[in-house]
Design an enzyme around this catalytic site. Structure first.
Site, mmCIF file in Angstrom:
data_model
loop_
_atom_site.group_PDB
_atom_site.id
_atom_site.type_symbol
_atom_site.label_atom_id
_atom_site.label_comp_id
_atom_site.label_asym_id
_atom_site.label_seq_id
_atom_site.Cartn_x
_atom_site.Cartn_y
_atom_site.Cartn_z
ATOM 1 C CE1 TYR A 306 102.608 47.475 30.327
ATOM 2 C CE2 TYR A 306 100.634 46.763 29.189
ATOM 3 C CZ TYR A 306 101.776 47.533 29.238
ATOM 4 O OH TYR A 306 102.073 48.359 28.193
ATOM 5 C CE LYS A 307 98.435 45.265 41.739
ATOM 6 N NZ LYS A 307 97.008 45.000 41.669
ATOM 7 C CE1 TYR A 308 97.248 42.750 30.952
ATOM 8 C CE2 TYR A 308 98.983 41.943 32.391
ATOM 9 C CZ TYR A 308 98.539 42.325 31.140
ATOM 10 O OH TYR A 308 99.414 42.270 30.084
ATOM 11 C CD GLU A 458 94.533 47.324 40.093
ATOM 12 O OE1 GLU A 458 93.803 47.780 40.964
ATOM 13 O OE2 GLU A 458 95.187 46.274 40.220
ATOM 14 N N GLY A 459 98.717 49.567 37.022
ATOM 15 C CA GLY A 459 100.091 49.987 37.264
ATOM 16 C C GLY A 459 100.995 48.833 36.885
#
Ligand code: ATP
Length: 668
Positions: A306-308, A458-459
């Site tokens: 996960y891109k936090y 975010e992605g």
């Protein structure tokens, strides 16, 4: 490219009658650098200046390098001059015949305090020639200014600034003033300075070095004996070594000392990854499409995380248990996050003695749900008291660069990740590992990507776990590295953001550099606003588009107040480092000071915008179509924005994507 200018130059031939290097020697070099756009020349000027000082006055190499890098110390030491236009005006008015009204009018004409001070001072003739300034005197006085605190500080600073200004001659005043407000504007950036420093030390050693030392300290390059090919390759490898060293250990105090005392090729043995010194973080490369990722990875397993949407944090713990936390820009943020410091002993399993960890700090609410970046920015910047914390945060760890006395930079992500998971313990809502899967299956990764965005991320980031040998379209073998590469944006860390599906792959971070007076409803505001990307090689801001959507009325109002003559943010002439076609004539130019995130429909080749000119089309630049303002990026400085190189890359990604879409349609 290696220019013969530096090879033919011999510092021992220079007549040198100085006890200490005059400040003018540095400012004359700045002036030369200012007048050219050729990077080869800039490197030559800086190399030859440094070679001269190394040879004649080695003690002053360090202050020279600090002044050249437009700082006094590494960012994590938090040393600031804190000189604003008020102190400057007071000092200039008292050492020249100009009053503040005249200075303001000069400022409105030039938009640069250096030019203002130069105009004000150059016309004055002093009865007695002041004692010439030396580099170390200037540097030490600036350090003294930075130490001033408490009441009466404005007056004390003004006095010291006056003392410096009085002794200035010619160009010195322009660059001293720019240094005082921490904006040197010479277009010589970190990489250029590092290249010059490496070249200078390959070619020169201090004059006073005795013969026995010389045997232990052979010069890296022997201009008389080495062939041009050898010289080039030796210089290139020393430059790479210094860049690598600086990425791990960004502190000139250590680096310059080491270079003065040891052969350059031993540099990394002395200045390397160290607990307490932040390394420059590895960065993610934008990708448009997951299919591309799988094509490159040739079926190997990838780590998808996960891109936090928070703030990057580099957490260091030393053997004595002391903890320091650094930002992405290497500032010390320990005081901002006492709650993180507090949990460190609890996250370490028994055998942990020291570490450097990479993670994202994310604001969470009382239910443990992720909050967006804006929420986190509500935290006070400095020295927060534990009891007064109103925005709780959770650290999501994703990497381990140092563990129990050992650097892990060369280890694979798989090894680093396993050490991270095996030796650290989660604490609910306070410390966790990034959510991740290991996969080579596009379907699975698509589903993971979807989950990440539904979860408020975010992605995703897609990272190479073990080195991958990959063959590109022209059958060249390349390696996707699984090591941690400080300060690099490589294909082994790809970011896939939710906007890529219908947009241009990623948002752009740009700087507003000009604007027009608004019309109709927007008559009181600036609209549209001219935006620019950054070209680090030339040190220029290149116009990329006009933006007039995405702003709220409140934002417009605040912007008008901020970008005003009163605030000194309006320039009436275009700066030499703005690369904007003459056909684009905004009513006002802005001092680059703020970073905005913008999104657009697509990137097009443009006959008038100069962004990335020559990178896609020989004469034309690139522009962003239908740009829309998203937010101000307070975490970025104006030189951390989207570069022209990245913009060109986004353009090519977009072109590939479209070609693929077209092929699919044809196939269907
Ligand atoms: P953006 O504008 O997308 O935030 P950026 O320019 O700030 O990007 P990038 O390197 O392009 O930085 O994107 C990576 C950033 O994403 C990291 O600096 C880090 O703060 C954040 N991040 C969040 N989750 C992760 C993760 N799992 N791995 C690496 N970085 C992550």
């Amino acid at each position: 490219s290696v220019d013969k200018n530096i090879l033919e130059f011999d510092p021992s031939q220079i007549e040198w009658n100085f006890h200490k290097t005059p400040y003018q020697f540095l400012t004359n070099t700045f002036s030369l650098v200012d007048k050219t756009k050729s990077r080869i020349k800039i490197v030559d000027y800086l190399t030859n200046m440094l070679r001269t000082i190394i040879y004649h006055d080695p003690e002053n190499v360090l202050p020279t390098v600090w002044l050249l890098s437009n700082s006094l110390a590494p960012p994590y030491e938090g040393i600031e001059l804190g000189i604003g236009s008020q102190v400057l005006m007071k000092a200039i008015t008292s050492v020249t015949a100009c009053n503040s009204k005249t200075l303001k009018s000069y400022y409105n004409q030039h938009g640069d305090w250096g030019d203002v001070a130069y105009m004000a001072k150059v016309s004055i003739r002093t009865l007695m020639e002041p004692k010439p300034l030396t580099i170390d005197f200037v540097y030490n006085t600036l350090r003294s200014i930075s130490r001033l605190k408490g009441s009466g500080v404005v007056n004390q600073k003004t006095e010291l600034v006056k003392k410096l200004l009085i002794s200035c001659n010619g160009e010195e005043i322009r660059y001293l003033t720019r240094t005082l407000i921490q904006n040197l504007r010479i277009g010589a950036l970190r990489t250029t300075c590092l290249i010059a420093l490496a070249r200078a030390f390959c070619l020169t050693r201090p004059r006073g070095m005795i013969a026995s030392d010389e045997r232990d300290f052979p010069l890296n390059v022997d201009v008389k004996r080495d062939s041009m090919e050898t010289i080039k390759s030796k210089l290139r490898s020393s430059e790479n070594l210094l860049k690598e060293c600086y990425a791990q250990f960004p502190n000139y105090n250590g680096i310059v000392k080491c270079l003065l005392e040891n052969p350059i090729d031993t540099l990394l043995d002395i200045c390397h990854l160290t607990v307490g010194v932040p390394l420059r973080p590895m960065l993610g490369k934008i990708t448009q499409d997951l299919a591309q990722v799988f094509k490159k990875s040739e079926g190997k397993l990838l780590n998808c995380e996960y891109k936090y949407d928070g703030q990057r944090a580099q957490i260091h713990m030393d053997q004595d248990g002391s903890v320091t936390i650094f930002s992405r820009h290497l500032e010390n943020m320990t005081g901002k996050f006492p709650d993180i410091v507090q949990i460190i002993p609890r996250i370490c399993s028994d055998n942990v003695t020291s570490f450097i960890m990479d993670g994202e700090v994310v604001a969470i609410n009382s239910d443990g749900q992720l909050q967006n970046f804006q929420k986190l920015s509500n935290r006070t910047k400095k020295n927060v008291e534990l009891s007064k914390i109103s925005v709780p945060v959770c650290v999501f760890a994703f990497d381990l660069m140092y563990f129990n006395g050992q650097s892990l930079l060369k280890s694979s992500l798989r090894q680093r990740r396993d050490l991270l998971h095996d030796n650290f313990v989660k604490i609910d809502g306070r410390f966790d590992f990034v959510t991740q899967i290991e996969s080579s299956d596009p379907e699975e990764v698509h589903a993971f990507f979807k989950n990440s965005t539904e979860f408020g991320c975010e992605g995703i980031m897609v990272k190479v776990l073990d080195d991958i040998q990959s063959s590109s379209e022209n059958r060249q073998r390349t390696t996707l590295l699984a090591s941690y590469e400080p300060d690099k944006r490589l294909e082994s860390w790809l970011k896939v953001k939710k906007d890529y599906i219908n947009g241009i792959g990623d948002s752009l971070d740009v700087v507003p550099i000009g604007a027009w007076h608004g019309n109709g409803r927007k008559a009181r505001w600036w609209s549209p606003v001219l935006l620019a990307v950054y070209n680090p090689d030339a040190g220029t801001f290149e116009g990329v588009c006009k933006c007039m959507s995405g702003f709220s009325d409140q934002f417009y109002t605040e912007m008008k107040l901020n970008y005003s003559k009163e605030n000194g943010n309006i320039l009436e002439t275009k700066k030499s480092y703005f690369d904007v076609d003459d056909a684009i004539r905004p009513d006002v130019w802005f001092e680059p000071q703020e970073v905005w995130e913008v999104k657009g429909a697509d990137i097009t080749i443009s006959p008038i915008y100069r962004a990335a000119v020559g990178k896609v089309d020989y004469n034309k630049g690139l522009s962003l179509r239908f740009p829309r303002f998203v937010r101000v990026r307070e975490d970025k400085s104006v030189v951390d924005i989207t570069t022209s190189e990245q913009l060109a890359e986004m353009f090519f990604n977009q072109a590939n994507e479209r070609k693929m879409e077209k092929n699919t349609i044809i196939k269907d």
